[in-house]
Design an enzyme around this catalytic site. Structure first.
Site, mmCIF file in Angstrom:
data_model
loop_
_atom_site.group_PDB
_atom_site.id
_atom_site.type_symbol
_atom_site.label_atom_id
_atom_site.label_comp_id
_atom_site.label_asym_id
_atom_site.label_seq_id
_atom_site.Cartn_x
_atom_site.Cartn_y
_atom_site.Cartn_z
ATOM 1 N N TYR A 120 2.796 4.014 16.093
ATOM 2 C CA TYR A 120 1.462 3.456 15.840
ATOM 3 C C TYR A 120 0.393 4.455 16.276
ATOM 4 O O TYR A 120 -0.563 4.730 15.544
ATOM 5 C CB TYR A 120 1.321 2.129 16.595
ATOM 6 C CG TYR A 120 0.080 1.351 16.246
ATOM 7 C CD1 TYR A 120 -0.065 0.764 14.997
ATOM 8 C CD2 TYR A 120 -0.949 1.185 17.173
ATOM 9 C CE1 TYR A 120 -1.203 0.040 14.667
ATOM 10 C CE2 TYR A 120 -2.083 0.464 16.861
ATOM 11 C CZ TYR A 120 -2.214 -0.112 15.615
ATOM 12 O OH TYR A 120 -3.345 -0.828 15.298
ATOM 13 N N VAL A 147 0.815 -1.232 0.000
ATOM 14 C CA VAL A 147 0.000 0.000 0.000
ATOM 15 C C VAL A 147 0.842 1.272 0.000
ATOM 16 O O VAL A 147 0.318 2.368 -0.194
ATOM 17 C CB VAL A 147 -0.973 0.046 1.210
ATOM 18 C CG1 VAL A 147 -2.003 -1.064 1.120
ATOM 19 C CG2 VAL A 147 -0.217 0.010 2.542
ATOM 20 N N ASN A 189 -7.531 -1.349 5.278
ATOM 21 C CA ASN A 189 -7.397 -2.209 6.459
ATOM 22 C C ASN A 189 -5.948 -2.600 6.759
ATOM 23 O O ASN A 189 -5.618 -2.909 7.903
ATOM 24 C CB ASN A 189 -8.260 -3.463 6.221
ATOM 25 C CG ASN A 189 -7.988 -4.559 7.219
ATOM 26 O OD1 ASN A 189 -8.385 -4.465 8.369
ATOM 27 N ND2 ASN A 189 -7.271 -5.603 6.794
HETATM 28 N N1 LIG Z 1 -5.627 -6.916 15.861
HETATM 29 C C1 LIG Z 1 -5.811 -5.907 16.673
HETATM 30 O O1 LIG Z 1 -5.826 -6.099 17.899
HETATM 31 C C2 LIG Z 1 -6.010 -4.501 16.139
HETATM 32 C C3 LIG Z 1 -6.453 -3.499 17.005
HETATM 33 C C4 LIG Z 1 -6.674 -2.220 16.519
HETATM 34 C C5 LIG Z 1 -6.474 -1.942 15.172
HETATM 35 N N2 LIG Z 1 -6.029 -2.923 14.343
HETATM 36 C C6 LIG Z 1 -5.859 -2.593 12.928
HETATM 37 O O2 LIG Z 1 -6.616 -3.498 12.163
HETATM 38 C C7 LIG Z 1 -6.076 -3.595 10.843
HETATM 39 C C8 LIG Z 1 -6.054 -5.037 10.397
HETATM 40 O O3 LIG Z 1 -5.083 -5.758 11.116
HETATM 41 P P1 LIG Z 1 -5.377 -7.205 11.738
HETATM 42 O O4 LIG Z 1 -5.884 -6.974 13.098
HETATM 43 O O5 LIG Z 1 -6.201 -8.017 10.811
HETATM 44 O O6 LIG Z 1 -3.889 -7.770 11.849
HETATM 45 P P2 LIG Z 1 -3.049 -8.727 10.859
HETATM 46 O O7 LIG Z 1 -1.634 -8.500 11.214
HETATM 47 O O8 LIG Z 1 -3.601 -10.104 10.949
HETATM 48 O O9 LIG Z 1 -3.318 -8.151 9.395
HETATM 49 C C9 LIG Z 1 -2.641 -7.021 8.858
HETATM 50 C C10 LIG Z 1 -2.402 -7.275 7.371
HETATM 51 O O10 LIG Z 1 -1.829 -6.084 6.791
HETATM 52 C C11 LIG Z 1 -0.875 -6.531 5.815
HETATM 53 N N3 LIG Z 1 0.116 -5.492 5.533
HETATM 54 C C12 LIG Z 1 1.083 -5.018 6.354
HETATM 55 N N4 LIG Z 1 1.848 -4.126 5.714
HETATM 56 C C13 LIG Z 1 1.347 -4.021 4.446
HETATM 57 C C14 LIG Z 1 1.706 -3.263 3.296
HETATM 58 N N5 LIG Z 1 2.771 -2.447 3.315
HETATM 59 N N6 LIG Z 1 0.953 -3.385 2.174
HETATM 60 C C15 LIG Z 1 -0.092 -4.232 2.144
HETATM 61 N N7 LIG Z 1 -0.468 -5.002 3.194
HETATM 62 C C16 LIG Z 1 0.248 -4.892 4.329
HETATM 63 C C17 LIG Z 1 -0.227 -7.757 6.457
HETATM 64 O O11 LIG Z 1 0.434 -8.561 5.495
HETATM 65 C C18 LIG Z 1 -1.429 -8.423 7.120
HETATM 66 O O12 LIG Z 1 -2.007 -9.400 6.274
HETATM 67 C C19 LIG Z 1 -4.711 -2.898 10.918
HETATM 68 O O13 LIG Z 1 -4.798 -1.616 10.309
HETATM 69 C C20 LIG Z 1 -4.456 -2.750 12.406
HETATM 70 O O14 LIG Z 1 -3.645 -1.630 12.702
HETATM 71 C C21 LIG Z 1 -5.792 -4.189 14.797
#
Ligand SMILES: NC(=O)c1ccc[n+]([C@@H]2O[C@H](COP(=O)([O-])OP(=O)(O)OC[C@H]3O[C@@H](n4cnc5c(N)ncnc54)[C@H](O)[C@@H]3O)[C@@H](O)[C@H]2O)c1
Length: 267
Positions: A154, A64, A90
Site C-alpha cells: 500500500y 480499473v 479514487n
Molecule cells: N478510508 C481511509 O481511511 C483512507 C485513507 C487514505 C486513503 N484512502 C484511499 O481513498 C480511496 C477511496 O477509498 P475509501 O476510503 O472510500 O474506501 P472504500 O473501501 O469504502 O472504497 C474503495 C472502493 O474502491 C473499489 N475498488 C477496489 N478495487 C477496485 C478495482 N479493481 N476496480 C474498481 N474499483 C475497485 C471498491 O469496490 C470500493 O467501492 C482509496 O484509494 C483509498 O486507498 C482511504
C-alpha cells in the site's frame, strides 16, 4: 450558480465511502457524473438516489486494472454526456501486510489497482478531456504516500501514485489538464476504516493533532475544489487531508509526552 454546472466527471470506486460522497456532492453541484466500481449493485442504488434528487448520472461496472474497462467507461461519458472534464482516480485496495509476510499476489493486486489503474485512467481519460477543452484529474493517494505505513505494498503504491501525479501534471499541461494528488488520513464510513486492525483506528485517532478521523464529505469537498474552476492555477500539488497528522503528528505526540513527563505521569 452551481460550481460544477456543465462539467462531466468520472469517479472510480464510486460505491465506496469517499467515492459515493464525491458522486453525491458533484451531482448536487451540477456535474453529470459517471460512476464506476466493481460493485454494480451498490452503484445502481446510489445512481437511483442521485437521479431522484435531480442529478445526471450514468454508471458501469468497471475493474480499473484493465484497459478495455477504461475504454468503455470513457466512451460512456462521451456518449451519454458529450465529453469529459474531470477524472477522480479514487478506487483503491490494501494488503495489510509488512514486507516479511507479503504474498506476491497481494503485492501485484495492490499495485495493479492503486497505481496501474490510475495510470490507465489518465491514459484513456486525458484525450477525452483534451477534446472537451481540458479539465482536472485528482488522484487519491494517502498519508501512506507521504510517510511510512505498516502495509508495504500500500505504501509503495501510494508513494508511486504521488510521483506519477507529478509526471502527469507536466505531460498534460499542454492539454489544459491539471493533475493533483490528495492524501487522506483515516476516513470514517469507508470499508478501509471498518476493516482495519483492532486498535488501529483508536491509536490513529490519538496520534492526530485534531484528535479525530476525517469524513468522506470532507474529502469530497477537497476533491470538488481541485476539480472545479476555483483551482485553475493548481497542478502537480499534493494536499494532505489528515487533521495535521503528516505536518506534525510526531511533534504533537512528543509535546504530550513532554507534558506527561513533566507532570510525573509516565516513568
Ligand atoms: N478510508 C481511509 O481511511 C483512507 C485513507 C487514505 C486513503 N484512502 C484511499 O481513498 C480511496 C477511496 O477509498 P475509501 O476510503 O472510500 O474506501 P472504500 O473501501 O469504502 O472504497 C474503495 C472502493 O474502491 C473499489 N475498488 C477496489 N478495487 C477496485 C478495482 N479493481 N476496480 C474498481 N474499483 C475497485 C471498491 O469496490 C470500493 O467501492 C482509496 O484509494 C483509498 O486507498 C482511504
Amino acid at each position: 450558480m452551481k460550481r460544477m454546472a456543465g462539467k462531466v466527471v468520472l469517479i472510480t470506486g464510486a460505491a465506496g465511502g469517499q467515492g459515493a460522497a464525491e458522486a453525491q456532492l458533484f451531482a448536487a453541484e451540477g456535474a453529470s457524473v459517471v460512476l464506476t466500481d466493481l460493485a454494480g449493485a451498490k452503484l445502481a442504488e446510489l445512481s437511483a438516489s442521485i437521479e431522484q434528487s435531480g442529478g445526471q448520472v450514468a454508471w458501469c461496472e468497471h475493474d480499473v486494472r484493465g484497459e478495455a474497462g477504461w475504454e468503455a467507461a470513457v466512451s460512456l461519458a462521451r456518449k451519454r454526456f458529450g465529453g469529459l472534464h474531470a477524472l477522480i482516480n479514487n478506487a483503491g485496495t490494501i494488503s495489510r501486510q509488512g514486507i516479511a509476510n507479503t504474498q506476491l499476489g497481494d503485492w501485484h493486486r495492490t499495485m495493479d489497482v492503486n497505481l496501474t489503474g490510475a495510470m490507465l485512467g489518465m491514459k484513456h481519460a486525458a484525450p477525452a478531456m483534451r477534446d472537451s477543452g481540458g479539465g482536472s484529474i485528482v488522484n487519491v493517494s494517502s498519508t501512506a504516500g507521504l510517510g511510512a505505513h505498516y502495509d508495504a505494498a500500500y505504501t509503495a503504491s501510494k508513494w508511486a501514485l504521488r510521483g506519477l501525479t507529478k509526471s502527469a501534471s507536466i505531460e498534460f499541461v499542454e492539454w489544459n489538464i491539471r493533475v493533483n494528488s490528495i492524501h487522506p488520513g483515516q476516513i470514517l464510513d469507508t470499508a478501509f476504516y471498518r476493516e482495519g486492525q483492532a486498535g488501529h483506528a483508536e491509536a490513529g485517532r490519538r496520534a492526530v493533532p485534531m484528535q479525530r478521523q476525517g469524513t468522506p464529505l470532507e474529502c469530497a469537498q477537497l476533491v470538488l475544489f481541485l476539480a472545479s474552476d476555483e483551482a485553475t492555477y493548481i497542478t502537480g500539488a499534493e494536499i494532505a487531508i489528515d487533521g495535521g497528522y503528516s505536518a506534525g503528528g510526531a511533534l504533537w505526540l512528543r509535546n504530550k509526552l513532554r507534558d506527561a513527563l513533566a507532570a510525573g505521569h509516565v516513568a
